[in-house]
Design a protein around this motif. Structure first.
Motif, PDB file in Angstrom:
ATOM      1  N   ALA A 221       0.848  -1.192   0.000  1.00  0.00           N
ATOM      2  CA  ALA A 221       0.000   0.000   0.000  1.00  0.00           C
ATOM      3  C   ALA A 221       0.887   1.247   0.000  1.00  0.00           C
ATOM      4  N   PRO A 222       0.650   2.186  -0.915  1.00  0.00           N
ATOM      5  CA  PRO A 222       1.415   3.434  -0.884  1.00  0.00           C
ATOM      6  C   PRO A 222       1.129   4.217   0.396  1.00  0.00           C
ATOM      7  N   ALA A 223       2.152   4.877   0.904  1.00  0.00           N
ATOM      8  CA  ALA A 223       1.958   5.692   2.108  1.00  0.00           C
ATOM      9  C   ALA A 223       0.909   6.771   1.873  1.00  0.00           C
ATOM     10  N   ALA A 224       0.806   7.250   0.628  1.00  0.00           N
ATOM     11  CA  ALA A 224      -0.195   8.277   0.313  1.00  0.00           C
ATOM     12  C   ALA A 224      -1.613   7.773   0.547  1.00  0.00           C
ATOM     13  N   LEU A 225      -1.838   6.476   0.313  1.00  0.00           N
ATOM     14  CA  LEU A 225      -3.154   5.910   0.582  1.00  0.00           C
ATOM     15  C   LEU A 225      -3.493   6.021   2.059  1.00  0.00           C
ATOM     16  N   PHE A 226      -2.533   5.672   2.913  1.00  0.00           N
ATOM     17  CA  PHE A 226      -2.772   5.736   4.355  1.00  0.00           C
ATOM     18  C   PHE A 226      -3.025   7.173   4.801  1.00  0.00           C
ATOM     19  N   ARG A 227      -2.273   8.114   4.248  1.00  0.00           N
ATOM     20  CA  ARG A 227      -2.471   9.518   4.641  1.00  0.00           C
ATOM     21  C   ARG A 227      -3.877   9.993   4.271  1.00  0.00           C
ATOM     22  N   GLN A 228      -4.314   9.647   3.065  1.00  0.00           N
ATOM     23  CA  GLN A 228      -5.639  10.106   2.637  1.00  0.00           C
ATOM     24  C   GLN A 228      -6.751   9.374   3.401  1.00  0.00           C
ATOM     25  N   LEU A 229      -6.564   8.085   3.663  1.00  0.00           N
ATOM     26  CA  LEU A 229      -7.566   7.359   4.446  1.00  0.00           C
ATOM     27  C   LEU A 229      -7.661   7.917   5.860  1.00  0.00           C
ATOM     28  N   ARG A 230      -6.525   8.265   6.440  1.00  0.00           N
ATOM     29  CA  ARG A 230      -6.538   8.836   7.784  1.00  0.00           C
ATOM     30  C   ARG A 230      -7.337  10.137   7.804  1.00  0.00           C
ATOM     31  N   ALA A 231      -7.131  10.972   6.795  1.00  0.00           N
ATOM     32  CA  ALA A 231      -7.851  12.242   6.732  1.00  0.00           C
ATOM     33  C   ALA A 231      -9.346  12.016   6.533  1.00  0.00           C
ATOM     34  N   ILE A 232      -9.706  11.064   5.672  1.00  0.00           N
ATOM     35  CA  ILE A 232     -11.126  10.760   5.428  1.00  0.00           C
ATOM     36  C   ILE A 232     -11.781  10.206   6.686  1.00  0.00           C
ATOM     37  N   CYS A 233     -11.080   9.298   7.356  1.00  0.00           N
ATOM     38  CA  CYS A 233     -11.624   8.739   8.601  1.00  0.00           C
ATOM     39  C   CYS A 233     -11.846   9.826   9.644  1.00  0.00           C
ATOM     40  N   ASP A 234     -10.883  10.711   9.784  1.00  0.00           N
ATOM     41  CA  ASP A 234     -11.008  11.781  10.768  1.00  0.00           C
ATOM     42  C   ASP A 234     -12.164  12.714  10.422  1.00  0.00           C
ATOM     43  N   ALA A 235     -12.360  12.960   9.127  1.00  0.00           N
ATOM     44  CA  ALA A 235     -13.418  13.884   8.711  1.00  0.00           C
ATOM     45  C   ALA A 235     -14.809  13.319   8.981  1.00  0.00           C
TER      46      ALA A 235
END
Length: 427
Positions: A221-235
């Protein structure tokens, strides 16, 4: 133990008569003994183990420190059930996992027996903590063989086929990987479309994913995927659940693969190499989430079995004393160099990828891009004939995955690489 030259075939006949067809068996090499990265079957034949019991033996077969710890525990007691008369070692292991897992916040840990139990309980915790029901997973994922595990798993054959309807409110989005032609932007766009067309994000309890897909093909998994998922989850108030059942405990060059990604998870599942071959899994998460379930809502009769806990405490000591995550990085780099050197002679070897020692070799037709499952199976057979045990994976079964013990001796590792080269590119 059977000793004659036909011992394996005799046991295979007994297996077919006594065991169900659904319990698939890869080889007819029945184990008699094992040590570190080597197995001897009942006919006395030696195999170099590049599978580690499917990622379970990062510390190898019968590591002396693990054997000693289990023997010492066995001399005291071997079962009481933690929920009836608890024991200190369970608490000690939870304390260690709370400290070792990524995330600088208060955590708590519950112990279970199998990887899918940890996953099931992660979903239970996510639902009770959020009051929501829907869960999102990824195509190609593998999260276990129970009904909930199968529902989360993104691969039909052999895991879902014939087992009827899956639990409801489980949704899948494409996993990003260059070999699949899917980018991180594609995955996030699919997730946003899912929110608009199918499921309100305010109903979603959790998004679950593997940092490196195991059965799905060892796609990192690209690190960018985790960063964007983290932001979506938080939102949206969604919990991010990271399945480290296969990636955990040094395999990727870090103790946990999540450490490569630059974000924290709310819940982390682990099993396999956690206890060096003893059945044990764990769920570690934010303390307030782990406390959401009422007393009795988590646990199990064998959950956190004393022998397995003793093994796990020894595994952590071995990981640190022998610097196995760093060794995983070195061995993985050496393996990837060897595989990439073969690509010049083997055009079907389409991609070599990995993270640490979690390495994959994918085979495709160079003209059409079609997956070459038969070629991979033949490589596996040739390697086995020469004394090397390999595992495969991937939705199309066209990927060789490498999961040797991180404690493998250098000479045994080199011997395995030589056999691998002969199997992939025979003279």
């Amino acid at each position: 133990m059977l000793q004659d030259a036909n011992a394996n075939s005799a046991l295979e006949q007994r297996r077919q008569a006594a065991c169900p067809r659904g319990v698939g068996v890869q080889t007819q090499a029945f184990t008699a003994s094992a040590r570190n990265a080597e197995i001897w079957d009942v006919n006395g034949r030696r195999l170099i183990d590049f599978g580690s019991g499917i990622a379970v033996l990062a510390t190898g077969h019968r590591h002396p420190r693990i054997v000693a710890a289990v023997k010492q525990q066995l001399d005291s007691f071997h079962h009481t059930c933690f929920q009836v008369t608890p024991y200190e070692s369970y608490i000690a292991l939870c304390e260690k996992l709370n400290a070792l897992t990524p995330g600088n916040f208060p955590k708590k840990t519950a112990l279970f027996t199998t990887g899918v139990e940890a996953v099931e309980n992660a979903i239970k915790v996510a639902k009770v903590a959020t009051g929501r029901n829907a869960v999102i997973a990824f195509s190609g994922a593998f999260h276990g063989r129970t009904l909930m595990g199968m529902a989360l798993t993104g691969k039909v054959h052999p895991y879902k086929a014939g087992f009827g309807a899956m639990p409801a409110d489980i949704w899948h989005v494409p996993f990003p990987a260059q070999a699949l032609g899917v980018t991180v932007d594609d995955s996030i766009a699919a997730l946003e479309k899912l929110f608009k067309a199918d499921v309100d994000p305010q109903r979603v309890a959790a998004i679950i994913l593997e940092p490196v897909q195991g059965e799905g093909g060892f796609y990192v998994a690209p690190a960018a995927l985790f960063r964007q998922l983290r932001a979506i989850c938080d939102a949206h108030g969604i919990l991010l659940v990271v399945d480290e059942v296969q990636t955990g405990f040094g395999r990727t060059g870090k103790l946990f693969a999540l450490e490569h990604m630059g974000v924290d998870a709310d819940l982390i599942t682990m099993a396999k190499s956690l206890a060096g071959g003893f059945p044990l899994s764990a769920l570690t998460g934010r303390a307030e989430l782990m406390d959401a379930a009422p007393p009795g809502g988590l646990g199990g009769t064998y959950a956190g079995h004393p022998l397995a806990v003793a093994a796990a405490l020894a595994v952590i000591d071995v990981m640190q004393a022998e610097q196995l995550p760093a060794r995983a990085q070195l061995l993985g780099e050496k393996l990837m160099q060897a595989l990439r050197a073969l690509q010049a002679r083997v055009p079907e070897l389409a991609e070599v990828r990995g993270l640490g020692a979690m390495v994959a070799a994918e085979f495709k037709d160079p003209a059409t891009g079609a997956p070459l499952a038969a070629r991979v199976k033949r490589i596996q057979e040739l390697a086995l004939e020469r004394g090397l045990l390999l595992l495969t994976c991937g939705v199309h079964a066209n990927v060789i995955r490498f999961l040797f013990p991180l404690t493998i001796e250098e000479e045994v590792f080199e011997e395995g690489l030589a056999i691998l080269a002969e199997a992939i590119a025979p003279a």
